[in-house]
Design an enzyme around this catalytic site. Structure first.
Site, PDB file in Angstrom:
ATOM      1  N   ASP A 105     -19.733  60.900 -25.825  1.00 42.60           N
ATOM      2  CA  ASP A 105     -18.489  60.581 -26.933  1.00 42.60           C
ATOM      3  C   ASP A 105     -18.440  61.584 -27.938  1.00 42.60           C
ATOM      4  O   ASP A 105     -18.658  62.800 -27.621  1.00 42.60           O
ATOM      5  CB  ASP A 105     -19.054  59.110 -27.287  1.00 42.60           C
ATOM      6  CG  ASP A 105     -17.458  58.498 -27.522  1.00 42.60           C
ATOM      7  OD1 ASP A 105     -16.858  58.638 -28.410  1.00 42.60           O
ATOM      8  OD2 ASP A 105     -17.307  57.520 -26.896  1.00 42.60           O
ATOM      9  N   ASP A 145     -13.455  47.756 -11.874  1.00 47.39           N
ATOM     10  CA  ASP A 145     -14.610  46.959 -11.175  1.00 47.39           C
ATOM     11  C   ASP A 145     -14.912  45.546 -12.176  1.00 47.39           C
ATOM     12  O   ASP A 145     -15.585  44.832 -11.439  1.00 47.39           O
ATOM     13  CB  ASP A 145     -15.924  47.745 -11.063  1.00 47.39           C
ATOM     14  CG  ASP A 145     -15.519  48.992 -10.247  1.00 47.39           C
ATOM     15  OD1 ASP A 145     -15.486  48.648  -8.957  1.00 47.39           O
ATOM     16  OD2 ASP A 145     -15.326  50.026 -10.686  1.00 47.39           O
ATOM     17  N   TYR A 154     -13.200  57.226 -10.370  1.00 47.27           N
ATOM     18  CA  TYR A 154     -14.007  57.967  -9.182  1.00 47.27           C
ATOM     19  C   TYR A 154     -15.031  56.898  -8.413  1.00 47.27           C
ATOM     20  O   TYR A 154     -15.529  55.954  -9.219  1.00 47.27           O
ATOM     21  CB  TYR A 154     -14.840  59.224  -9.932  1.00 47.27           C
ATOM     22  CG  TYR A 154     -14.128  60.301 -10.241  1.00 47.27           C
ATOM     23  CD1 TYR A 154     -13.057  60.868  -9.468  1.00 47.27           C
ATOM     24  CD2 TYR A 154     -14.282  60.780 -11.442  1.00 47.27           C
ATOM     25  CE1 TYR A 154     -12.293  62.072  -9.920  1.00 47.27           C
ATOM     26  CE2 TYR A 154     -13.451  61.993 -12.139  1.00 47.27           C
ATOM     27  CZ  TYR A 154     -12.510  62.519 -11.067  1.00 47.27           C
ATOM     28  OH  TYR A 154     -11.545  63.563 -11.329  1.00 47.27           O
ATOM     29  N   ASP A 195     -25.395  72.746 -30.050  1.00 45.85           N
ATOM     30  CA  ASP A 195     -26.946  72.776 -30.682  1.00 45.85           C
ATOM     31  C   ASP A 195     -27.358  71.245 -30.418  1.00 45.85           C
ATOM     32  O   ASP A 195     -26.648  70.561 -29.812  1.00 45.85           O
ATOM     33  CB  ASP A 195     -26.635  72.957 -32.186  1.00 45.85           C
ATOM     34  CG  ASP A 195     -25.788  71.857 -32.818  1.00 45.85           C
ATOM     35  OD1 ASP A 195     -25.902  70.602 -32.600  1.00 45.85           O
ATOM     36  OD2 ASP A 195     -25.002  72.456 -33.690  1.00 45.85           O
ATOM     37  N   HIS A 200     -16.013  57.128 -33.332  1.00 47.49           N
ATOM     38  CA  HIS A 200     -15.770  56.284 -32.078  1.00 47.49           C
ATOM     39  C   HIS A 200     -16.952  56.568 -31.248  1.00 47.49           C
ATOM     40  O   HIS A 200     -17.420  55.140 -30.912  1.00 47.49           O
ATOM     41  CB  HIS A 200     -14.758  57.334 -31.184  1.00 47.49           C
ATOM     42  CG  HIS A 200     -14.363  56.482 -29.836  1.00 47.49           C
ATOM     43  ND1 HIS A 200     -15.069  56.916 -28.688  1.00 47.49           N
ATOM     44  CD2 HIS A 200     -13.287  55.788 -29.687  1.00 47.49           C
ATOM     45  CE1 HIS A 200     -14.355  56.047 -28.007  1.00 47.49           C
ATOM     46  NE2 HIS A 200     -13.397  55.353 -28.396  1.00 47.49           N
ATOM     47  N   SER A 203     -12.656  51.318 -24.660  1.00 41.26           N
ATOM     48  CA  SER A 203     -13.752  52.060 -25.075  1.00 41.26           C
ATOM     49  C   SER A 203     -14.654  51.166 -25.553  1.00 41.26           C
ATOM     50  O   SER A 203     -15.948  51.572 -25.577  1.00 41.26           O
ATOM     51  CB  SER A 203     -13.194  52.939 -26.246  1.00 41.26           C
ATOM     52  OG  SER A 203     -12.649  54.085 -25.830  1.00 41.26           O
ATOM     53  N   ASP A 227     -25.216  68.330 -28.452  1.00 45.99           N
ATOM     54  CA  ASP A 227     -23.888  68.711 -29.001  1.00 45.99           C
ATOM     55  C   ASP A 227     -23.199  69.581 -27.986  1.00 45.99           C
ATOM     56  O   ASP A 227     -23.676  70.931 -28.364  1.00 45.99           O
ATOM     57  CB  ASP A 227     -23.664  69.037 -30.335  1.00 45.99           C
ATOM     58  CG  ASP A 227     -22.544  69.135 -30.984  1.00 45.99           C
ATOM     59  OD1 ASP A 227     -21.521  69.109 -30.200  1.00 45.99           O
ATOM     60  OD2 ASP A 227     -22.233  69.015 -32.236  1.00 45.99           O
ATOM     61  N   ASN A 271      -6.261  52.527 -21.938  1.00 45.69           N
ATOM     62  CA  ASN A 271      -5.451  52.062 -22.694  1.00 45.69           C
ATOM     63  C   ASN A 271      -3.943  51.883 -22.707  1.00 45.69           C
ATOM     64  O   ASN A 271      -3.064  51.792 -23.330  1.00 45.69           O
ATOM     65  CB  ASN A 271      -5.632  52.154 -24.271  1.00 45.69           C
ATOM     66  CG  ASN A 271      -7.228  51.895 -24.544  1.00 45.69           C
ATOM     67  OD1 ASN A 271      -7.698  50.910 -23.730  1.00 45.69           O
ATOM     68  ND2 ASN A 271      -7.927  52.725 -25.314  1.00 45.69           N
ATOM     69  N   GLN A 276     -24.518  64.758 -34.346  1.00 48.52           N
ATOM     70  CA  GLN A 276     -23.982  64.084 -35.281  1.00 48.52           C
ATOM     71  C   GLN A 276     -22.337  63.687 -34.793  1.00 48.52           C
ATOM     72  O   GLN A 276     -21.464  64.639 -34.862  1.00 48.52           O
ATOM     73  CB  GLN A 276     -24.005  64.714 -36.636  1.00 48.52           C
ATOM     74  CG  GLN A 276     -23.568  64.013 -37.753  1.00 48.52           C
ATOM     75  CD  GLN A 276     -23.905  62.636 -37.860  1.00 48.52           C
ATOM     76  OE1 GLN A 276     -25.171  62.346 -37.775  1.00 48.52           O
ATOM     77  NE2 GLN A 276     -23.159  61.550 -38.426  1.00 48.52           N
ATOM     78  N   ALA A 334     -13.088  56.823 -14.495  1.00 55.17           N
ATOM     79  CA  ALA A 334     -13.190  55.523 -14.153  1.00 55.17           C
ATOM     80  C   ALA A 334     -12.868  55.116 -12.658  1.00 55.17           C
ATOM     81  O   ALA A 334     -13.570  54.337 -11.944  1.00 55.17           O
ATOM     82  CB  ALA A 334     -12.256  54.440 -15.244  1.00 55.17           C
ATOM     83  N   ASN A 358     -32.423  42.088 -37.570  1.00 56.17           N
ATOM     84  CA  ASN A 358     -32.764  42.897 -38.650  1.00 56.17           C
ATOM     85  C   ASN A 358     -32.023  42.765 -39.936  1.00 56.17           C
ATOM     86  O   ASN A 358     -32.104  43.215 -40.898  1.00 56.17           O
ATOM     87  CB  ASN A 358     -32.574  44.434 -38.370  1.00 56.17           C
ATOM     88  CG  ASN A 358     -31.239  44.884 -38.339  1.00 56.17           C
ATOM     89  OD1 ASN A 358     -30.428  44.154 -37.926  1.00 56.17           O
ATOM     90  ND2 ASN A 358     -31.099  46.146 -38.325  1.00 56.17           N
ATOM     91  N   ASP A 406     -28.445  50.794 -38.618  1.00 52.64           N
ATOM     92  CA  ASP A 406     -28.437  49.998 -37.673  1.00 52.64           C
ATOM     93  C   ASP A 406     -28.651  50.647 -36.120  1.00 52.64           C
ATOM     94  O   ASP A 406     -28.673  50.091 -35.167  1.00 52.64           O
ATOM     95  CB  ASP A 406     -27.400  49.273 -37.507  1.00 52.64           C
ATOM     96  CG  ASP A 406     -27.365  47.772 -37.290  1.00 52.64           C
ATOM     97  OD1 ASP A 406     -28.514  47.140 -37.296  1.00 52.64           O
ATOM     98  OD2 ASP A 406     -26.327  47.019 -37.297  1.00 52.64           O
TER      99      ASP A 406
END
Length: 230
Positions: A9, A174, A148, A33, A42, A205, A28, A134, A37, A146, A56, A18
Site C-alpha cells: 500500500d 469471492d 486474477y 529503501d 491509506h 480498501s 519502500d 469502488n 513509512q 482482484a 491495550n 497501535d
C-alpha cells in the site's frame, strides 16, 4: 504471532502506538529503501483493520490481534503507483515470510508481471487478497488484481450488511466484508501530516484487510493449510 500479513500500500506509520510493536521489516519500492513509512494514510488505515494491537485500552482492535504486519510501500503520497512495484512487493513478501498479502489497490488494466507475482505467491501457499474496487456507480468495471486467478476478490458491505453503494460487483468477487456505507464508516489507525491518529474511511480498501486478517486467523489455527484451503 508467527503469522505475518503484508500490507502492500502507501506504507504503514511505523511509529503508530497501535501498530509499532507489530511491524516487521519491510521495503519502500517508491523511494528504494528499507523505511516503508506511510506518507499518505491509506496503508496505515488498512494495517489497523487487519492487525492493530488489541486489548491495550487504545484506539481500535485488529481482526487478527497477534499477527505481525509487513509494510511494503508501492504507492506514493498521492496514492499512485506501478503494477511492477506491486508485483515486486508480492514477491518480496513471499521471500520474507509473509503468509497473507493484502492489496487494497487495483485498476482496470491487466499486467502479466503482476499475474506472474501472484502465481509465485500461490505456488508458496501465500494467500493474496485484493479490493474489488469502488466504481459500481461508474460502470462497475472489472478490477485487477482482484479479478486474477488465485486472488480473493473482496467487495464491501455497509453497516446493515447491505451492498455498499460504491462497491464493484461481478464474477470475480469471492466474498464481501465491512467497508462502510451511508450510515457508518470504518474507524482505524491513520497517519496525517506527520502525526499518528485515527480516522473513519470507507471503501473496498477497508473490506480487504478484514478478509486478510481473517485469513491470517485461519492460518494461525492450522499453519499447514494450503492457500486453496484457506
Amino acid at each position: 504471532s508467527s503469522i505475518t500479513i503484508a500490507i502492500v500500500d502507501t506504507g504503514i506509520d511505523l511509529n503508530h502506538p497501535d501498530l509499532a510493536t507489530k511491524i516487521v521489516a519491510g521495503y519502500d519500492f517508491v523511494y528504494y529503501d528499507s523505511v516503508a513509512q506511510d506518507d499518505q494514510g491509506h496503508g496505515t488505515h488498512c494495517a489497523g483493520i487487519a492487525a492493530a494491537i488489541s486489548n491495550n485500552s487504545r484506539g481500535v482492535a485488529g481482526v487478527n490481534w497477534q499477527a505481525k504486519l509487513m509494510p511494503l510501500k508501492v504507492l506514493d503520497s498521492t496514492g499512485s503507483g506501478f503494477d511492477s512495484d506491486v508485483a515486486s512487493a508480492i514477491v518480496w513478501a513471499v521471500d520474507h515470510g509473509a503468509t497473507v498479502v493484502s492489496l487494497s489497490l487495483g485498476g482496470t488494466d491487466q499486467s502479466q508481471t503482476l499475474v506472474d507475482a501472484i502465481e509465485y505467491a500461490y505456488s508458496h501457499d501465500v494467500v493474496v487478497v485484493a479490493a474489488a474496487g469502488n466504481e459500481y456507480q461508474s460502470g462497475n468495471p472489472t478490477v485487477y488484481p482482484a479479478a486474477y486467478d488465485h486472488v480473493i476478490g473482496v467487495a464491501a458491505t455497509g453497516p446493515y450488511d447491505e451492498h455498499a453503494s460504491y462497491s464493484n460487483t461481478g464474477y470475480y468477487v469471492d466474498i464481501a466484508a465491512p467497508g462502510g456505507n451511508t450510515g457508518g464508516s470504518i474507524l482505524s489507525t491513520y497517519w496525517k501530516d506527520g502525526a499518528s491518529g485515527y480516522a473513519f474511511m470507507q471503501g473496498t480498501s477497508m473490506a480487504t484487510p478484514h478478509v486478510a486478517g481473517l485469513a491470517a486467523l485461519i492460518q494461525s489455527l492450522d499453519a499447514t493449510l494450503t492457500a486453496d484451503e484457506v
